[in-house]
Design an enzyme around this catalytic site. Structure first.
Site, short mmCIF file in Angstrom:
data_model
loop_
_atom_site.label_atom_id
_atom_site.label_comp_id
_atom_site.label_asym_id
_atom_site.label_seq_id
_atom_site.Cartn_x
_atom_site.Cartn_y
_atom_site.Cartn_z
N SER A 52 0.82 -1.21 0.00
CA SER A 52 0.00 0.00 0.00
C SER A 52 0.86 1.26 0.00
O SER A 52 2.01 1.25 0.43
CB SER A 52 -0.91 0.01 1.23
OG SER A 52 -1.73 -1.14 1.27
N1 SAH Z 1 -0.58 -5.21 3.92
C1 SAH Z 1 0.04 -5.45 2.62
C2 SAH Z 1 -0.89 -5.07 1.50
C3 SAH Z 1 -1.07 -6.19 0.53
S1 SAH Z 1 -2.39 -5.93 -0.66
C4 SAH Z 1 1.35 -4.75 2.55
O1 SAH Z 1 1.68 -3.96 3.45
O2 SAH Z 1 2.12 -5.03 1.62
C5 SAH Z 1 -3.68 -6.93 0.03
C6 SAH Z 1 -3.36 -8.38 0.22
O3 SAH Z 1 -4.56 -9.05 0.60
C7 SAH Z 1 -2.83 -9.13 -1.00
O4 SAH Z 1 -1.58 -9.67 -0.68
C8 SAH Z 1 -3.85 -10.23 -1.24
O5 SAH Z 1 -3.27 -11.45 -1.68
C9 SAH Z 1 -4.45 -10.38 0.14
N2 SAH Z 1 -5.78 -10.99 0.17
C10 SAH Z 1 -6.79 -10.88 -0.72
N3 SAH Z 1 -7.86 -11.60 -0.32
C11 SAH Z 1 -7.53 -12.17 0.86
C12 SAH Z 1 -8.20 -13.03 1.76
N4 SAH Z 1 -9.45 -13.46 1.57
N5 SAH Z 1 -7.53 -13.42 2.87
C13 SAH Z 1 -6.26 -13.01 3.12
N6 SAH Z 1 -5.57 -12.20 2.30
C14 SAH Z 1 -6.19 -11.78 1.17
#
Ligand code: SAH
Length: 206
Positions: A52
């Site tokens: 993000s």
């Molecule tokens: N907090 C992360 C942001 C990653 S983007 C950072 O700091 O880099 C959001 C993430 O949510 C992605 O990696 C995606 O794979 C994950 N995601 C999507 N659906 C999900 C679910 N049902 N359960 C767990 N993770 C999920």
């Protein structure tokens, strides 16, 4: 980054600003993006996921009001960057990530940067009940509605920070607080996030 992207936009929580200044963001991006690590935008980390934008991480962390020693759940751990910021604040952090390759990526990045975070592969809609209750839960993917399991896993007084709005639409960043009398919900700003996927729709890995 701390001054121009965070303070200038109204992030004034000293502990959050310190933590954002302390976590080496370049350790949580793809090798090709190291020069862009502190840019004012999200960056792809593959598998349809992004690390993000720094401002969004700071805002969500400030809204979660995390204190040293708090137990915190990071849903959608992705790169591990948000989890690192929470750990830098002194929280005991647990992560849940849907994509196995990202669980491995986050675990590697966190370990190399010196943070101890327990990241597991699973569907974040269900949280991680084995470590509940949590003082805060931070979710980095947009859900269609507030997942009941996450609210149940909050301690009384605990906060769930989560974008609500469903897949590929504008979402609203909400703060759900669990009180003695049930949950209260406060809306903050409009945001764009990758969707919180349901495992059946999650099989494409770009
Ligand atoms: N907090 C992360 C942001 C990653 S983007 C950072 O700091 O880099 C959001 C993430 O949510 C992605 O990696 C995606 O794979 C994950 N995601 C999507 N659906 C999900 C679910 N049902 N359960 C767990 N993770 C999920």
């Amino acid at each position: 980054m701390v001054h121009t992207q965070l303070r200038a936009r109204g992030i004034d929580d000293a502990a959050v600003l310190r933590a954002m200044g302390a976590v080496p963001r370049e350790r949580f991006v793809l090798e090709a993006d190291v020069a862009m690590a502190y840019a004012d935008c999200p960056l792809s980390i593959g598998h349809g996921a992004t690390i993000s934008q720094p401002y969004i991480v700071a805002l969500m962390t400030a809204l979660a009001q995390v204190k040293r020693g708090d137990r915190v759940l990071d849903v959608g751990t992705g790169s591990g960057y948000q989890a690192a910021v929470l750990a830098e604040l002194g929280a005991e952090v647990f992560g849940i990530e849907l994509v196995d390759a990202l669980t491995a990526f986050a675990s590697r990045c966190l370990e190399k940067a010196g943070y101890t975070v327990d990241v597991r592969t699973g569907d974040g809609h269900g949280g991680r009940p084995e470590h509940a209750p949590y003082a805060a839960i931070v979710c980095a993917a947009a859900a269609e509605e507030v997942p009941a399991a996450l609210v149940e896993q909050l301690a009384v007084g605990g906060r769930l920070v989560i974008p609500i709005g469903g897949a590929w639409r504008d979402a609203t960043l909400k703060v759900v607080t669990r009180t003695e009398d049930g949950p209260t919900v406060a809306d903050t700003i409009g945001v764009r996030f990758v969707p919180l996927r349901h495992p059946d729709h999650s099989l494409s890995s770009k």
